[in-house]
Scaffold this active site. Structure first.
Site, PDB file in Angstrom:
ATOM      1  N   ARG A 165      20.892  42.247  35.757  1.00 24.71           N
ATOM      2  CA  ARG A 165      22.130  41.462  35.820  1.00 24.71           C
ATOM      3  C   ARG A 165      21.947  40.219  36.705  1.00 24.71           C
ATOM      4  O   ARG A 165      22.563  39.187  36.482  1.00 24.71           O
ATOM      5  CB  ARG A 165      23.320  42.312  36.268  1.00 24.71           C
TER       6      ARG A 165
ATOM      7  N   GLU B 211      35.149  43.031  39.064  1.00 26.05           N
ATOM      8  CA  GLU B 211      34.055  42.446  39.816  1.00 26.05           C
ATOM      9  C   GLU B 211      34.052  40.918  39.916  1.00 26.05           C
ATOM     10  O   GLU B 211      33.703  40.372  40.972  1.00 26.05           O
ATOM     11  CB  GLU B 211      32.707  42.886  39.209  1.00 26.05           C
TER      12      GLU B 211
HETATM   13  N1  MTE Z   1      39.110  48.194  43.501  1.00 26.35           N
HETATM   14  C1  MTE Z   1      39.376  49.186  44.370  1.00 26.35           C
HETATM   15  N2  MTE Z   1      40.566  49.202  44.990  1.00 26.35           N
HETATM   16  N3  MTE Z   1      38.464  50.165  44.641  1.00 26.35           N
HETATM   17  C2  MTE Z   1      37.228  50.168  44.044  1.00 26.35           C
HETATM   18  O1  MTE Z   1      36.419  51.061  44.304  1.00 26.35           O
HETATM   19  N4  MTE Z   1      35.701  49.015  42.499  1.00 26.35           N
HETATM   20  C3  MTE Z   1      35.339  47.734  41.897  1.00 26.35           C
HETATM   21  C4  MTE Z   1      36.531  47.162  41.143  1.00 26.35           C
HETATM   22  N5  MTE Z   1      37.700  47.168  41.976  1.00 26.35           N
HETATM   23  C5  MTE Z   1      36.912  49.115  43.130  1.00 26.35           C
HETATM   24  C6  MTE Z   1      37.917  48.156  42.875  1.00 26.35           C
HETATM   25  C7  MTE Z   1      34.230  47.826  40.972  1.00 26.35           C
HETATM   26  S1  MTE Z   1      32.672  47.769  41.591  1.00 26.35           S
HETATM   27  C8  MTE Z   1      34.415  47.922  39.624  1.00 26.35           C
HETATM   28  S2  MTE Z   1      33.110  47.957  38.570  1.00 26.35           S
HETATM   29  C9  MTE Z   1      35.744  47.994  39.034  1.00 26.35           C
HETATM   30  O2  MTE Z   1      36.778  47.987  40.013  1.00 26.35           O
HETATM   31  C10 MTE Z   1      35.855  49.257  38.202  1.00 26.35           C
HETATM   32  O3  MTE Z   1      37.090  49.452  37.651  1.00 26.35           O
HETATM   33  P1  MTE Z   1      37.581  48.740  36.302  1.00 26.35           P
HETATM   34  O4  MTE Z   1      36.436  48.768  35.348  1.00 26.35           O
HETATM   35  O5  MTE Z   1      38.703  49.578  35.867  1.00 26.35           O
HETATM   36  O6  MTE Z   1      37.961  47.352  36.677  1.00 26.35           O
HETATM   37  N1  LUZ Z   2      26.521  49.421  35.778  1.00 26.99           N
HETATM   38  C1  LUZ Z   2      25.657  49.571  34.768  1.00 26.99           C
HETATM   39  C2  LUZ Z   2      27.096  48.244  36.031  1.00 26.99           C
HETATM   40  O1  LUZ Z   2      25.133  50.664  34.589  1.00 26.99           O
HETATM   41  N2  LUZ Z   2      25.384  48.525  33.974  1.00 26.99           N
HETATM   42  C3  LUZ Z   2      25.924  47.313  34.156  1.00 26.99           C
HETATM   43  O2  LUZ Z   2      25.649  46.389  33.404  1.00 26.99           O
HETATM   44  C4  LUZ Z   2      26.807  47.148  35.237  1.00 26.99           C
HETATM   45  N3  LUZ Z   2      27.367  45.966  35.492  1.00 26.99           N
HETATM   46  C5  LUZ Z   2      28.174  45.824  36.516  1.00 26.99           C
HETATM   47  C6  LUZ Z   2      28.456  46.928  37.303  1.00 26.99           C
HETATM   48  N4  LUZ Z   2      27.924  48.129  37.054  1.00 26.99           N
HETATM   49 MO1  MOS Z   3      31.124  48.514  39.807  1.00 30.63          MO
HETATM   50  S1  MOS Z   3      29.455  47.891  40.847  1.00 30.63           S
HETATM   51  O1  MOS Z   3      30.381  48.347  38.287  1.00 30.63           O
HETATM   52  O2  MOS Z   3      31.075  50.155  40.099  1.00 30.63           O
END
Ligand code: MTE
Ligand code: LUZ
Ligand code: MOS
Length: 760
Positions: free
Chosen positions: A304, A707
């Site tokens: 990524r 993210e």
């Molecule tokens: N927001 C909160 N409050 N707590 C979390 O752990 N994780 C982040 C983001 N926002 C997180 C968060 C990450 S790393 C990701 S990948 C996404 O939430 C995952 O949830 P979603 O795919 O439903 O957005």
């Molecule tokens: N996890 C994963 C991830 O397994 N593949 C992905 O491409 C990715 N991208 C963002 C966050 N987690």
């Molecule tokens: Mo988020 S780093 O894809 O849990």
């Protein structure tokens, strides 16, 4: 809008793993881990520990009935170290006792003899020693070699970013209960229930159908529980199935910080070539990723980094090489942005350095090279529905950059000991797991005979509000009262073969599956009513606010009556549906394809003030235009954006992970690891949503948000750098993040050139 979890959270009533009432006879597990970063295990002495009060058993590698293996992408990580240890914090034994305290005291009595081996903590050292976790990855577009000669300016440099602790409020933990026969039920604080299920089955040597994993919610994950929630659950399952007793483990904060991996630190080389007018013609980068002692998710994270190595710019000639380097640190892992932030930092550093040499404003180069529809990414995908320019332009409409520039210069000439700086930070983040196979989800929807609805999906609620979003989707389709709909726990027996809730795709993938399942149910119900009302066209039946309308006219039918009657007529009130993202593919051999369903864009403007006597600083304002699509839950999306920006700011400023040369984490408590607090939040933070995007790849034209906004935080680093430069206009500085106040002070006064030892 009110998040149905808010009230419970505030009252302390929400349940996390440690809050679940435990059955009588529950035992508590504690991990004994290596104090040596690299060595050969000569002997382990458990006798003193075994004799301690309350100890039920101690498990080591030889007690594992199945495979002693937890590696996901590469099978290179044992659950419990057997012959060698590769990092400080690597689990060696699991002590199980009647209380958590007794387990902990007993673990302190374990002695191991370890023959020490050389320790590597720096990724470039690892590279020079040929210690790579996987073969290098290359992304290439155009021909950089041919392009350099056409450039007016070519600049080379180095950029480094540090690690980051996830600091989820709920530490890692799990609770396992033996079920009938040799089955086991596990409650885990994981983003990936299926990974936990699969690993436990492998460790215990039982089929996956004998392992049930249940997740109610997490007190935060941020990627730290995508892969690294698994070992604790596996240890509890191992102890529980062996002792036939419930076993619980909750990591202490300090143990969690020492044993688990973090965001990957990177050290990178860049070379950028531009025309006199600021057009970037060529870019090369070499990324040295500090992977830690095992692969974990590092190869995917590195990939990524490559995907995002040109951020939201179009560069016709690109060559990027990535090295995933094996070091004697805990395996680093997923963290919001997943390598993307590290890749973007380097191109921003390159543009910053180019601007310095060309005596241009960095934002001039940034703007000039923004990606447009039809441009090709280095991985072959063509930019579509590109919002890079619209976001930038809208931000400029709201705030004149020329004004900001003038006011900053005025302030700086009027003030000797305080300097202001600003920087812009555009982002472009691809949405989809880059491993195409993972882009799938399913939903199971039950309507009960009282009209209430229960929804199960693969999505894990970790504070990001995915349950609220999915709830909204179901409510929108059925048009019933909010209280009727409940999001069930995430459970491998109800929804199987799930991908982790990660890559910001939770609401996209699971939301689509729920949308499809609810639509199937709705169509079925409409078909039934149309027969009852002798309406030949079931599309003329509409449910609005629990009332049924036939061809626009209100009927006697309501939602509860409809559900009861449908059940009486033996109509199924359950639907299951699957969703997989269409038209995505990626060839890992050629590093070309169409890996992402779509991209998310945006631009941020950071303004900071630096105290040039102390090196301390504050953020005056953050202004953002973010491409959010048609938000499913605007309040949640706003809080996701603000939270992510703050987390990105923390990574770039005060959060500093330090390991000593022996591989020991120095910053292993909140007294030594500083995170932003309320006083450090920007005085002003305005996030404006651009809502004009059409997006068929997420429910109701929404867009993923978890993210992407994290990467705006990179802007604060360059804003601070500009403030430093205002104090020392004639010096050039190394690009090393985080810009802690200590580093800022050094840049303000010291001779510069403090690169990592391997670079000196
Ligand atoms: N927001 C909160 N409050 N707590 C979390 O752990 N994780 C982040 C983001 N926002 C997180 C968060 C990450 S790393 C990701 S990948 C996404 O939430 C995952 O949830 P979603 O795919 O439903 O957005
Ligand atoms: N996890 C994963 C991830 O397994 N593949 C992905 O491409 C990715 N991208 C963002 C966050 N987690
Ligand atoms: Mo988020 S780093 O894809 O849990």
């Amino acid at each position: 809008m009110k998040n149905f979890d808010s009230e419970k959270h505030v009252r302390g009533e929400s349940q996390f793993v440690d809050d679940l009432p435990v059955p009588e006879g529950t035992l508590y597990a504690h991990v004994f881990y290596s104090r040596v970063a690299h060595g050969r295990i000569v002997s382990i002495d458990l006798s003193a520990a075994n004799a301690m009060h309350g100890v039920a058993a101690i498990f080591t590698a030889k007690d594992i009935p199945g495979e002693n293996q937890i590696g996901g992408i590469v099978q290179d990580e044992p659950l419990l170290a057997e012959h060698h240890v590769h990092f400080i914090g690597q689990p060696i034994a699991v002590v199980v006792a009647d209380t958590a305290l007794n387990a902990r005291s007993a673990a302190a009595q374990i002695t191991v003899e370890i023959e020490k081996l050389p320790v590597i903590t720096d990724p470039r050292d690892a590279f020079l020693n040929n210690e790579l976790l996987v073969p290098p990855i290359t992304f290439e577009l155009g021909n950089t070699n041919a392009a350099w000669t056409q450039c007016d300016v070519v600049i080379e440099g180095i950029a480094e970013t540090g690690g980051q602790e996830h600091l989820y409020l709920e530490t890692q933990g799990a609770f396992a209960v033996p079920a009938e026969g040799d089955a086991v039920k596990v409650v885990s604080s994981t983003q990936s229930p299926t990974a936990v299920q699969r690993t436990i089955a492998q460790v215990l040597n039982i089929p996956m159908h004998k392992v049930e994993v249940d997740v109610l919610r997490l007190g935060g994950g941020f990627g730290g529980k995508e892969d690294q929630a698994t070992p604790w659950a596996a240890m509890c399952a191992l102890a529980s199935s062996s002792l036939r007793r419930p076993v619980k483990m909750i990591l202490h904060r300090q143990d969690d910080m020492r044993m688990t991996g973090k965001r990957h630190p990177y050290s990178s080389d860049f070379k950028i070539g531009l025309k006199k007018d600021g057009t970037v013609l060529a870019y090369e980068a070499a990324f040295y990723q500090n992977g830690g002692a095992a692969a974990d998710l590092s190869p995917a994270v590195l990939q990524r980094t490559m995907f995002h190595c040109t951020n939201s710019y179009f560069i016709p000639n690109v060559k990027a090489v990535g090295y995933s380097c094996r070091t004697n640190l805990p395996p680093n892992t997923a963290f919001r942005g997943f390598g993307g932030p590290q890749g973007k930092f380097v191109i921003e550093a390159a543009i910053f350095k180019a601007a310095e040499v060309m005596k241009m404003d960095p934002f001039f180069i940034q703007k000039k090279n923004l990606l447009k529809n039809g441009d090709e990414f280095p991985y072959g995908q063509i930019a579509e529905r590109c919002q890079a320019v619209p976001c930038w332009n809208l931000l400029e409409q709201k705030i004149s950059i020329d004004d900001v520039k003038r006011r900053t210069a005025d302030f700086n000439s009027a003030n000797e000991w305080k300097k202001k700086g600003f920087a812009l930070m555009p982002i472009c983040f691809g949405i989809s797991f880059t491993n195409t196979m993972m882009n799938q989800a399913s939903a199971l929807v039950h309507i009960y005979t009282d009209g209430s609805v229960g929804i199960s999906t693969a999505a894990v609620e970790m504070g990001q509000g995915v349950n609220m979003k999915i709830h909204g989707i179901a409510q929108r389709i059925f048009s019933i009262n909010a209280e009727r709909i409940k999001l069930e726990s995430t459970n491998t027996t109800r929804v199987a073969n799930t991908s982790p809730t990660a890559a910001s795709t939770g609401a996209d993938l699971n939301g689509k599956a729920v949308q499809l399942a609810c639509s199937v149910l709705l169509d079925r119900l409409k078909q039934f009513v149309s027969e009852q009302l002798q309406q030949p066209d079931s599309a003329k039946i509409v449910i609005r606010d629990e009332k049924l309308f036939n061809d626009g006219k209100e009927t006697e039918w309501t939602w509860p009556r409809l559900i009861l009657a449908a059940n009486g007529a033996r109509i199924s009130l359950t639907a299951q549906h699957f969703y997989s993202t269409p038209n995505i593919h990626f060839d890992r051999e050629t590093s070309k394809g169409q890996p992402f369903a779509y991209h998310v864009f945006g631009t941020a403007l950071f303004q900071v003030t630096l105290d040039c006597l102390r090196g301390t600083y504050g953020i005056d304002a953050v202004n953002v235009v973010h491409d959010a699509g048609k938000s499913l839950q605007p309040v949640i999306d706003r809080s996701q954006a603000e939270g992510a920006i703050m987390q990105g700011i923390g990574w770039m400023t005060m959060e500093e992970i330090i390991y000593n040369n022996e591989g020991r984490l120095i910053t292993d408590a909140l007294s030594t690891y500083k995170v932003p607090d309320i006083h450090f939040t920007p005085a002003e933070m305005n996030v404006h949503f651009l809502d004009s995007s059409e997006n068929p790849f997420a429910p109701f034209n929404s867009k993923a948000i978890g993210e992407p906004p994290f990467m705006y935080g990179i802007g604060v680093y360059f804003a601070l750098m500009n403030a430093v430069k205002a104090f020392r206009p004639d010096v050039t500085f190394p690009v090393i993040a985080p810009m802690t106040p200590e580093r800022a002070l050094c840049l303000l006064y010291k001779e510069v050139g403090t690169l990592a030892p391997s670079l000196q």
